[in-house]
Scaffold this active site. Structure first.
Site, mmCIF file in Angstrom:
data_model
loop_
_atom_site.group_PDB
_atom_site.id
_atom_site.type_symbol
_atom_site.label_atom_id
_atom_site.label_comp_id
_atom_site.label_asym_id
_atom_site.label_seq_id
_atom_site.Cartn_x
_atom_site.Cartn_y
_atom_site.Cartn_z
ATOM 1 N N ASP A 86 1.532 -18.748 13.747
ATOM 2 C CA ASP A 86 1.581 -20.177 13.411
ATOM 3 C C ASP A 86 2.393 -20.778 13.007
ATOM 4 O O ASP A 86 3.733 -19.956 12.705
ATOM 5 C CB ASP A 86 0.172 -19.787 12.244
ATOM 6 N N ASP A 132 2.014 -24.649 11.384
ATOM 7 C CA ASP A 132 1.907 -25.462 10.498
ATOM 8 C C ASP A 132 1.403 -24.472 8.809
ATOM 9 O O ASP A 132 0.503 -23.695 8.998
ATOM 10 C CB ASP A 132 0.648 -26.691 10.861
#
Length: 222
Positions: free
Chosen positions: A7, A9
């Protein structure tokens, strides 16, 4: 095949790249500060709570860039990379990505943020494989604000990774997958991973990872 998924952020970056892009363009005068900031914060709160309408958010988040046009948007994003993103790419995050690359793993960023914001960020990490929210484009090739295909958000991340595997002539059984994420929104893909890693996890994911015995990685202090 060994597959290392990240991922973006709050996992590789100590910020939300979509939210901060909105702040950046507002500071440039592209948005009404009061109205935009309130809506931007509301959408972010919905994301954290797992109640985000991704289609509404993408229309909102891309509006200023769409209205300014491709050239102005690209120039602004280049400044955003220099002023906001590159200074926040930590040596620890880069080293983690490189460790998987040097081990021969296929490395991919899988993010719910749209491709316009995230492709230059993936390139800054030296990652060529990116699954992001794809954007519909008009006849001139510029973004319309609508999402193309399945958004890589929540269960959609599983769908998009499955599509990528199919394109490679592979299935889930053909890969050993590690997935790094900070968010309970990514639980569907974390549960598919052989090696789920709760990375800088939010409170709910931290609790679940502790209960399930998943690895918890503190990559940076926000």
């Amino acid at each position: 095949m060994k597959l290392a998924l990240f991922d973006l952020d709050h996992t590789l970056l100590p910020l939300d790249s979509d939210h901060t892009w909105g702040v950046f363009t507002t500071e440039m005068g592209w948005n009404d500060p009061a109205v935009f900031s309130q809506r931007n914060d509301e959408f972010y709160a919905h994301y954290q709570a797992g109640t985000l309408d991704i289609h509404d958010y993408v229309r909102f988040a891309t509006r200023a860039a769409r209205e300014r046009g491709a050239t102005a948007a690209a120039q602004a994003h280049a400044r955003y990379m220099d002023d906001v993103i590159r200074p926040r790419i930590t040596p620890e995050a880069l080293a983690l990505v490189r460790s998987h690359q040097h081990a021969g793993d296929t490395v991919m960023i899988v993010t719910a943020t749209n491709e316009f914001v995230t492709r230059p960020i993936a390139q800054a990490f030296g990652v060529s494989e990116l699954i992001a929210v794809e954007l519909e484009r008009d006849a001139a090739g510029w973004i319309t604000g609508e999402i193309k295909g399945t958004p890589s958000f929540r269960e959609g991340k599983v769908t998009r990774v499955a599509q990528w595997l199919t394109q490679q002539g592979l299935d889930w059984d053909d890969v050993e997958m590690t997935f790094y994420s900070d968010s309970m929104n990514d639980l569907p893909l974390l549960e598919k991973a052989h090696h789920p890693v709760a990375t800088n996890p939010d409170a709910r994911l931290r609790q679940l990872a502790t209960e399930l015995g998943w690895r918890i990685l503190e990559l940076f202090q926000e």
